[in-house]
Design an enzyme around this catalytic site. Structure first.
Site, PDB file in Angstrom:
ATOM      1  N   ARG A 291      -4.265   1.452  14.544  1.00  0.00           N
ATOM      2  CA  ARG A 291      -4.459  -0.018  14.738  1.00  0.00           C
ATOM      3  C   ARG A 291      -4.386  -0.310  16.227  1.00  0.00           C
ATOM      4  O   ARG A 291      -3.613   0.133  16.849  1.00  0.00           O
ATOM      5  CB  ARG A 291      -3.515  -0.839  14.037  1.00  0.00           C
ATOM      6  CG  ARG A 291      -3.784  -0.557  12.339  1.00  0.00           C
ATOM      7  CD  ARG A 291      -2.821  -1.538  11.613  1.00  0.00           C
ATOM      8  NE  ARG A 291      -2.836  -0.909  10.263  1.00  0.00           N
ATOM      9  CZ  ARG A 291      -2.202  -1.597   9.307  1.00  0.00           C
ATOM     10  NH1 ARG A 291      -1.152  -2.256   9.340  1.00  0.00           N
ATOM     11  NH2 ARG A 291      -2.373  -0.937   7.932  1.00  0.00           N
TER      12      ARG A 291
ATOM     13  N   LYS B 227       2.051 -10.644  -0.753  1.00  0.00           N
ATOM     14  CA  LYS B 227       2.813  -9.434  -0.702  1.00  0.00           C
ATOM     15  C   LYS B 227       4.172  -9.852  -0.759  1.00  0.00           C
ATOM     16  O   LYS B 227       4.587 -10.976  -0.536  1.00  0.00           O
ATOM     17  CB  LYS B 227       2.545  -8.654   0.636  1.00  0.00           C
ATOM     18  CG  LYS B 227       1.802  -9.123   1.672  1.00  0.00           C
ATOM     19  CD  LYS B 227       1.900  -8.342   3.069  1.00  0.00           C
ATOM     20  CE  LYS B 227       2.338  -8.744   4.114  1.00  0.00           C
ATOM     21  NZ  LYS B 227       2.733  -7.904   5.146  1.00  0.00           N
TER      22      LYS B 227
ATOM     23  N   GLN C 203       1.416   5.702   6.473  1.00  0.00           N
ATOM     24  CA  GLN C 203       2.087   5.039   5.667  1.00  0.00           C
ATOM     25  C   GLN C 203       2.241   5.640   4.252  1.00  0.00           C
ATOM     26  O   GLN C 203       1.530   6.754   3.927  1.00  0.00           O
ATOM     27  CB  GLN C 203       1.091   3.917   4.926  1.00  0.00           C
ATOM     28  CG  GLN C 203       0.722   3.019   6.193  1.00  0.00           C
ATOM     29  CD  GLN C 203      -0.359   1.768   5.978  1.00  0.00           C
ATOM     30  OE1 GLN C 203      -1.421   2.200   5.210  1.00  0.00           O
ATOM     31  NE2 GLN C 203      -0.210   0.458   5.929  1.00  0.00           N
TER      32      GLN C 203
ATOM     33  N   ASP D 157       1.382   5.458   1.642  1.00  0.00           N
ATOM     34  CA  ASP D 157       0.787   4.308   0.619  1.00  0.00           C
ATOM     35  C   ASP D 157       0.514   4.864  -0.850  1.00  0.00           C
ATOM     36  O   ASP D 157       0.409   5.990  -0.908  1.00  0.00           O
ATOM     37  CB  ASP D 157      -0.431   4.619   1.504  1.00  0.00           C
ATOM     38  CG  ASP D 157      -1.133   2.943   1.404  1.00  0.00           C
ATOM     39  OD1 ASP D 157      -0.608   2.097   0.819  1.00  0.00           O
ATOM     40  OD2 ASP D 157      -2.117   2.782   2.030  1.00  0.00           O
TER      41      ASP D 157
ATOM     42  N   CYS E 219      -6.701   1.709   1.962  1.00  0.00           N
ATOM     43  CA  CYS E 219      -7.261   1.419   0.661  1.00  0.00           C
ATOM     44  C   CYS E 219      -8.908   1.558   0.478  1.00  0.00           C
ATOM     45  O   CYS E 219      -9.265   1.866  -0.468  1.00  0.00           O
ATOM     46  CB  CYS E 219      -7.125  -0.157   0.374  1.00  0.00           C
ATOM     47  SG  CYS E 219      -6.297  -0.902   1.872  1.00  0.00           S
TER      48      CYS E 219
ATOM     49  N   HIS F  67      -1.563  -2.616  -3.844  1.00  0.00           N
ATOM     50  CA  HIS F  67      -1.045  -1.930  -2.751  1.00  0.00           C
ATOM     51  C   HIS F  67       0.602  -1.657  -2.500  1.00  0.00           C
ATOM     52  O   HIS F  67       0.887  -2.530  -2.742  1.00  0.00           O
ATOM     53  CB  HIS F  67      -1.784  -2.380  -1.282  1.00  0.00           C
ATOM     54  CG  HIS F  67      -3.134  -2.871  -1.252  1.00  0.00           C
ATOM     55  ND1 HIS F  67      -4.060  -2.546  -0.626  1.00  0.00           N
ATOM     56  CD2 HIS F  67      -3.668  -3.801  -2.414  1.00  0.00           C
ATOM     57  CE1 HIS F  67      -5.194  -2.984  -0.793  1.00  0.00           C
ATOM     58  NE2 HIS F  67      -4.953  -3.852  -2.042  1.00  0.00           N
TER      59      HIS F  67
END
Length: 687
Positions: free
Chosen positions: A391, A496, A409, A411, A362, A542
């Site tokens: 991560r 979410k 992702q 994304d 993001c 997102h």
RNA sequence: GCUGCUGUAGCUCAGCGGUAGAGCACUUCAUUGGUAAUGAAGAGGUCGUGGGUUCAAUUCCCAUCAGCAGCUCCA
């Protein structure tokens, strides 16, 4: 005259005294056979319990196909197991011992830890206890007395639970069986002999009340069934499920490799797996174009400042790979003799420049948004990227493709006005639904993840959170599918809508996700010029319909049990020559199919046909094309379908048309129906 | 990260205080066959890594790395 009222309200009357079994038999032979025990006025009694002449009672007949009956029996078995452990080990503190979907466990605090070597002894002791056939007796005590009893038995967890979890209960119940007394809500089975077959399964650590800052207990997992056959079947199901495990299939089918030397949780996509991944990416890409997304590319690292603004650094430091520090800084610090502690202090204070491996895409996308002035006419701006993030997951959490340290992702970030929010959210949810439908996955669940108001790990104004949570809830309602709302499941910047599926052993994994975010636009001071010629704040969405390519494919492998539909299969078909005499013709067929755009290989070994077919089956090939002298003569191929078997000979052109149509339709002809034996959720009869 | 278990040939696994074995896969040869395993021969391993105990360690002990189940966590 004896009068018995059944759960449906009907009353049966008998001339004289009657046993529970006789009542059952009077209702039906099937019921008498399935009956395990009765509940007379809510008290469990064995089948031979006599209801005396003149009595008027409520009776429920509990049968072996009643899930509640199974859970009751398992919980009684948990008591027996705890009793056995206390007989074998000294100084045992009891915590909770609830049932799960597929068995039960009991948590203990022990002076000497248990190991699997103790299982045999515990099981033998359990058998002895069951043989004694002592009933589980219910004892009810007033609160103070109950506290005293637990204190006298030196059961500190039970004392704590009475004081905290059961603070409102005036009367508490215990169940006693021989020397074993346990604070317990019940119910229990009337006789331990009803425990048909049990087995100790595993030992694990578990934190008291699920809190990692509290004591770690030892958890003993076990299961029990009314019959040995059911237990055997259950254990066999677990074995079968293991064969479907994406880690097993991934190795067998050559889809991916994880190498010790590369690093834990870092996936190497081998050609076949890479192909599946690329097909899926192309698939979603075609939908993105239709929905007006723009594709972008961003680097894998960014400066610390970027993540300080987003809030990732330092608040999420624990979940990130350590910062990459500027070369000049390192040599300067080294010459100053800077310690690690000082280093991290300086980083947080912003005195050291460095880079972070991106834990999310993001911030980069936000910077693309803010790289130019935006008008309300430009919105919504939809920026999409297959973005790889890293991560630092704890070592014990990593496994297979479903939990990794580096993942990609699918994304995208949408920058929208308040008016556009609900339409754009709907578009995102639509995309997730398209994905699930295309894969034939219908057993997913929907969860709205909200912040935990008592936690400090969320950024932003509570008012914005209210707005965002409301938007998520409204969007979820449009799905026309029941959903759960869970506190503490939100991302740190916003709530979410998650799509969750089970893996082969019943673990839940979040795949697709759509998130509403009022906070990052604020932190990055994003704006667009509205029709009023003033700056306004956009809202961010997102979203990732797959979630991550790694996790999605991991779950997908298990969903198909390795048998990918034709459009996804890395090897769609294999030409098998019946003998070397037909090799030349077979090679010609192979070339013809490849030219038609199909992914075809050939097996021209001097093996017998049966062996080649067997190998093709083990490789989960959608089609095998068998070619022998007869086919060479007639210009045909004999097609063997993974689903239907031998389809017989057909002209080559007909076979090609069939395959192309199946690819075109992205037909899903086989999925593995998932009734995983799993660990599942636990019930609430826990004390 | 924590609790318990595991690490031996490409894969699945057996073995064990006296420096290794099976099946499959692989290579070669023979075999030329029509819908789930043709036969034979061969090659392949410093027993995860590093220490320690021992005359001797793949085997016992410790550490470490990795995997499995669970817990916790999961932007």
């Amino acid at each position: 005259m004896t009068s018995v009222q059944l759960p449906d309200g009907s009353v049966k009357e008998f001339e004289s005294s009657v046993t529970v079994k006789e009542v059952a038999a009077s209702i039906g032979r099937g019921l008498a056979k399935a009956a395990m025990w009765g509940e007379v006025d809510n008290q469990p009694v064995p089948l031979d319990h006599t209801i005396e002449d003149g009595q008027k009672v409520d009776l429920k007949i509990v049968t072996n196909n009643d899930n509640a009956a199974l859970a009751t029996m398992r919980h009684s078995c948990a008591h027996v197991m705890a009793r056995a452990v206390m007989r074998i080990k000294k100084g045992v503190q009891l915590a909770f011992g609830p049932t799960t979907d597929s068995g039960f466990y009991y948590d203990f605090m022990l002076e000497q830890p248990l190991t699997e070597d103790d299982f045999k002894k515990i099981e033998a002791e359990m058998a002895k206890i069951i043989e004694l056939d002592e009933p589980f007796e219910r004892i009810e005590e007033p609160r103070e007395r109950a506290l005293q009893i637990c204190a006298d038995m030196k059961q500190d967890f039970k004392v704590e639970h009475i004081n905290e979890g059961l603070a409102d209960d005036e009367t508490l119940s215990f169940y006693q069986q021989g020397e074993f007394v346990d604070l317990c809500r019940g119910p229990h089975i009337p006789s331990p002999k009803m425990i048909g077959a049990f087995k100790m399964l595993s030992i694990a650590g578990a934190y008291w009340k699920g809190d990692q800052d509290r004591q770690q207990l030892q958890r003993l997992y076990a299961t029990a069934f009314f019959t040995q056959e059911e237990l055997d079947q259950h254990l066999e199901n677990i074995e079968e499920a293991k064969k479907r495990d994406h880690r097993v299939l991934g190795k067998k089918l050559g889809l991916f490799h994880i190498d010790e030397m590369v690093g834990q949780g870092l996936v190497l996509w081998t050609p076949k797996g890479a192909f599946v991944r690329q097909q899926l990416q192309d698939f979603i890409l075609s939908h993105l174009r239709r929905q007006g997304y723009d594709q972008v590319f961003t680097p894998h690292i960014g400066k610390l400042d970027l993540y300080k603004t987003s809030g990732h650094f330092p608040y999420y430091q624990e979940s990130q790979y350590p910062a990459i520090i500027d070369r000049d800084h390192i040599s300067k610090l080294a010459s100053e003799g800077c310690t690690c502690g000082e280093l991290s202090n300086k980083m947080e204070a912003g005195e050291i420049e460095g880079y972070l491996l991106k834990p999310m895409n993001c911030p980069h996308h936000i910077k693309i948004y803010s790289s130019q002035q935006r008008s309300y006419r430009d919105l919504p701006v939809r920026l999409a990227e297959f973005g790889t993030v890293y991560r630092w997951e704890k070592s014990g959490e990593i496994g297979g493709l479903t939990r990794v340290r580096g993942f990609t992702q699918d994304d995208a970030h949408l920058f929208v006005t308040q008016e556009q929010l609900s339409t754009e959210l709907a578009g995102c949810l639509e995309l997730v639904k398209i994905v699930f439908k295309a894969m034939g996955m219908d057993s997913y669940s929907v969860r709205v993840g909200k912040r935990d108001p008592s936690s400090d790990k969320y950024v932003g104004d509570p008012k914005n959170w209210e707005l965002a949570e409301q938007a998520c809830r409204e969007a979820a309602e449009t799905l026309g599918k029941p959903f759960v709302e869970e506190e503490g499941e939100a991302a740190f910047y916003g709530p979410k809508i998650d799509f969750v599926v089970n893996d082969c052993i019943g673990r839940k994994w979040q795949l697709g996700t759509v998130q509403v975010d009022y906070n990052l636009p604020e932190r990055f001071d994003l704006s667009y010029i509205g029709p009023d010629n003033k700056a306004h704040r956009p809202i961010m969405i997102h979203r990732a319909p797959f979630g991550s390519m790694e996790r999605f494919i991991g779950v997908l492998i298990e969903h198909f049990a390795g048998a990918f539909p034709l459009w996804l299969a890395p090897e769609q078909g294999r030409v098998l020559s019946v003998s070397e005499k037909s090799e030349e013709y077979a090679r010609k067929i192979e070339q013809q199919l490849i030219s038609a755009g199909l992914r075809i290989t050939g097996d021209y070994r001097s093996e017998k046909l049966g062996a080649k077919i067997r190998d093709g089956r083990l490789d989960m090939l959608p089609y095998m094309l068998i070619v022998g002298p007869r086919d060479a003569e007639n210009g045909t191929v004999s097609v063997r379908d993974r689903v239907e078997g031998d389809l017989g000979a057909m002209p080559v052109a007909q076979a090609i048309a069939r395959f192309q149509k199946e690819v075109e339709q992205k037909a899903v002809r086989q999925v593995f129906k998932n009734d995983s034996p799993g660990s599942g959720s636990e019930t609430k009869n826990e004390y």
